[in-house]
Design a protein around this motif. Structure first.
Motif, PDB file in Angstrom:
ATOM      1  N   UNK A   1       5.272   1.517   1.757  1.00 31.95           N
ATOM      2  CA  UNK A   1       4.968   2.131   2.152  1.00 31.95           C
ATOM      3  C   UNK A   1       4.822   3.085   0.862  1.00 31.95           C
ATOM      4  N   UNK A   2       5.607   3.456   0.152  1.00 33.62           N
ATOM      5  CA  UNK A   2       5.701   4.382  -1.073  1.00 33.62           C
ATOM      6  C   UNK A   2       5.097   3.723  -2.000  1.00 33.62           C
ATOM      7  N   UNK A   3       5.405   2.720  -1.877  1.00 34.80           N
ATOM      8  CA  UNK A   3       4.257   2.139  -3.193  1.00 34.80           C
ATOM      9  C   UNK A   3       2.673   1.926  -2.582  1.00 34.80           C
ATOM     10  N   UNK A   4       2.615   1.545  -1.572  1.00 35.19           N
ATOM     11  CA  UNK A   4       1.682   1.676  -0.774  1.00 35.19           C
ATOM     12  C   UNK A   4       0.542   3.183  -1.734  1.00 35.19           C
ATOM     13  N   UNK A   5       0.745   3.811  -0.787  1.00 35.54           N
ATOM     14  CA  UNK A   5       1.275   5.683  -1.305  1.00 35.54           C
ATOM     15  C   UNK A   5       0.630   5.700  -2.689  1.00 35.54           C
TER      16      UNK A   5
ATOM     17  N   UNK B   1      -3.045   3.183  -3.585  1.00 38.44           N
ATOM     18  CA  UNK B   1      -3.188   4.214  -3.634  1.00 38.44           C
ATOM     19  C   UNK B   1      -3.845   5.021  -4.100  1.00 38.44           C
ATOM     20  N   UNK B   2      -2.911   5.633  -4.683  1.00 38.59           N
ATOM     21  CA  UNK B   2      -3.021   7.452  -5.090  1.00 38.59           C
ATOM     22  C   UNK B   2      -4.200   6.871  -6.796  1.00 38.59           C
ATOM     23  N   UNK B   3      -3.126   5.793  -7.493  1.00 40.77           N
ATOM     24  CA  UNK B   3      -3.643   5.628  -8.446  1.00 40.77           C
ATOM     25  C   UNK B   3      -5.384   4.795  -8.659  1.00 40.77           C
ATOM     26  N   UNK B   4      -6.068   4.207  -7.529  1.00 41.13           N
ATOM     27  CA  UNK B   4      -6.828   4.177  -7.528  1.00 41.13           C
ATOM     28  C   UNK B   4      -8.350   4.860  -7.214  1.00 41.13           C
ATOM     29  N   UNK B   5      -7.856   6.385  -6.165  1.00 41.17           N
ATOM     30  CA  UNK B   5      -8.184   7.333  -6.499  1.00 41.17           C
ATOM     31  C   UNK B   5      -8.279   8.412  -7.761  1.00 41.17           C
TER      32      UNK B   5
END
Length: 187
Positions: free
Chosen positions: A73-77, A80-84
């Protein structure tokens, strides 16, 4: 000029960096969706790119795909934040499956906190819209999507011309519209 998917590693490679940053004036729409809607979202992403607008569609984000496989979940978030961070706008693609998503609310919340303009695009036959999306601009159908693309493209004269030309070519064709199977025409 066709838009790019900024999650695609070939786009990043072409710019000689792992991930490149867009100029502030460039438009990029982050597409938030649930996995069950992937096929429809890929068609929407292709349509938006054909209108000349960049997107961030995570299907090419290799780091995110690895994080999901590893259930990290840390890498997923972080992914996501990098994409945003690439995005100027966020569209949440909604179907009846969206209410079961754990990540869509996170993406919308992070986008709102980052002060990205938020919009919700309802897929065909969608009745239920999560209440947290009621704060966003509603896009209901192809005509509404076209109007949205023209509106956000006004930030760039060149992009506005490309989007307007593409949308006019696809508006009143005798052929099926590329989004007929996933969106209502108007709502």
């Amino acid at each position: 000029m066709r838009g790019r998917n900024l999650a695609n590693p070939l786009v990043a490679e072409a710019t000689n960096s792992i991930f490149f940053t867009t100029k502030k004036s460039d438009l990029c729409i982050f597409l938030s969706y649930t996995r069950e809607d992937r096929e429809a979202v890929e068609k929407l992403g292709d349509y938006i790119q054909n209108a000349g607008v960049d997107i961030y569609l995570d299907i090419y984000d290799l780091e995110l795909q690895q994080a999901v496989r590893n259930e990290d979940p840390i890498a997923i978030t972080q992914s996501i934040e990098r994409g945003l961070s690439f995005a100027t706008n966020v569209i949440c693609v909604v179907s009846e499956e969206t209410v079961n998503s754990w990540w869509v609310p996170y993406e919308i919340g992070f986008g709102k906190r980052a002060e990205k303009p938020l919009a919700t695009l309802t897929l065909k036959d969608t009745v239920t819209i999560p209440s947290y999306l009621e704060i966003t601009q509603m896009i209901r159908g192809t005509r509404s999507l076209n109007e949205y693309l023209i509106e956000i493209s006004k930030q760039s004269r060149i992009l506005l011309e490309a989007a307007s030309t593409f949308i006019n070519m696809n508006q009143y064709s005798n052929h099926n519209h590329p989004l007929d199977y996933i969106l209502e025409w108007e709502n």
